[in-house]
Design an enzyme around this catalytic site. Structure first.
Site, short mmCIF file in Angstrom:
data_model
loop_
_atom_site.label_atom_id
_atom_site.label_comp_id
_atom_site.label_asym_id
_atom_site.label_seq_id
_atom_site.Cartn_x
_atom_site.Cartn_y
_atom_site.Cartn_z
N HIS A 147 0.82 -1.21 0.00
CA HIS A 147 0.00 0.00 0.00
C HIS A 147 0.86 1.26 0.00
CE1 HIS A 147 0.86 0.92 4.20
NE2 HIS A 147 0.66 -0.38 4.47
N ARG A 161 -6.11 1.13 3.82
CA ARG A 161 -4.92 1.60 3.11
C ARG A 161 -4.59 0.69 1.93
NH1 ARG A 161 -3.81 -0.30 8.20
NH2 ARG A 161 -2.17 -1.86 8.46
N GLU A 205 -2.22 -7.33 7.66
CA GLU A 205 -0.86 -7.18 8.19
C GLU A 205 -0.70 -8.03 9.45
OE1 GLU A 205 2.13 -7.05 7.95
OE2 GLU A 205 2.76 -4.96 7.80
N TRP A 206 0.54 -8.41 9.71
CA TRP A 206 0.94 -9.13 10.93
C TRP A 206 0.32 -8.39 12.12
CZ3 TRP A 206 6.22 -11.76 10.82
CH2 TRP A 206 6.52 -12.38 12.02
N ALA A 207 -0.41 -9.08 12.95
CA ALA A 207 -1.02 -8.44 14.13
C ALA A 207 0.04 -8.26 15.20
CB ALA A 207 -2.18 -9.28 14.65
N TYR A 208 0.32 -7.01 15.57
CA TYR A 208 1.40 -6.69 16.50
C TYR A 208 0.96 -6.68 17.96
CZ TYR A 208 3.47 -5.16 12.11
OH TYR A 208 3.93 -5.10 10.82
#
Length: 188
Positions: free
Chosen positions: A12, A61, A82-85
């Protein structure tokens, strides 16, 4: 698999947090004006390429980048999120390292978030879909998840995504050389 089966990856455009290095997964930020401009610029690079399957992360995004690049009907899939932080959402690596020296998403846990194996499982489903689709698949997503996706395409463990820098609003292409999965272009 054979030559001609490709997975095109688009990260993105820029957001406020991507430009400041803050880990962004579930926080659904809009593109910055320059991120939108870069996404529009992707349209010319993708025009004239036939895709059997076009996928996007559910985050706005990524969806907005797909739309501005000429793919408003991309199929939304949670597998490209996205990787979950977890507890590290919104923090920079430097901030995390004040309490966990040497921390990296590739080798250390993110409390309340995903592991590399979790992200790899999602990416493996995308790889399977892309290979089953034949031809070319286009995926709009995020820095860490796309790096894991590339590693999994190549048959590598998820942590090898650390070797693949990926900037915003870039195009990368994975494919085959005979029967071997390869990187055809990266971070262009």
């Amino acid at each position: 698999m054979t030559e001609g089966n490709e997975l095109w990856l688009v990260r993105h455009g820029a957001t406020e947090w991507s430009t400041s290095g803050r880990h962004t997964s579930v926080t659904d930020l809009p593109l910055l004006p320059e991120g939108e401009e870069a996404a529009v610029g992707l349209a010319a690079r993708l025009a004239g390429v036939d895709f059997e399957l076009v996928l996007t992360s559910p985050r706005r995004r990524a969806r907005r980048t797909a739309e501005l690049a000429g793919f408003p009907d991309a199929e939304v899939t949670d597998d490209l999120a996205e990787w979950a932080y977890g507890d590290y959402e919104g923090l920079t690596t430097a901030q995390i390292r004040t309490s966990v020296p040497g921390w990296t998403v590739w080798s250390d846990p993110s409390p309340g978030g995903e592991t590399g194996a979790d992200v790899a499982a999602r990416c493996d489903r995308v790889v399977a879909r892309a290979r089953a689709a034949g031809g070319r698949t286009l995926a709009f997503a995020h820095g860490h998840s796309l790096r894991v996706l590339a590693a999994r395409w190549l048959g590598l463990p998820p942590e090898d995504g650390r070797l693949l820098r990926l900037d915003t609003a870039t195009v990368s292409v994975l494919g085959f050389e005979r029967e071997t999965a390869v990187v055809l272009r990266w971070n262009t």
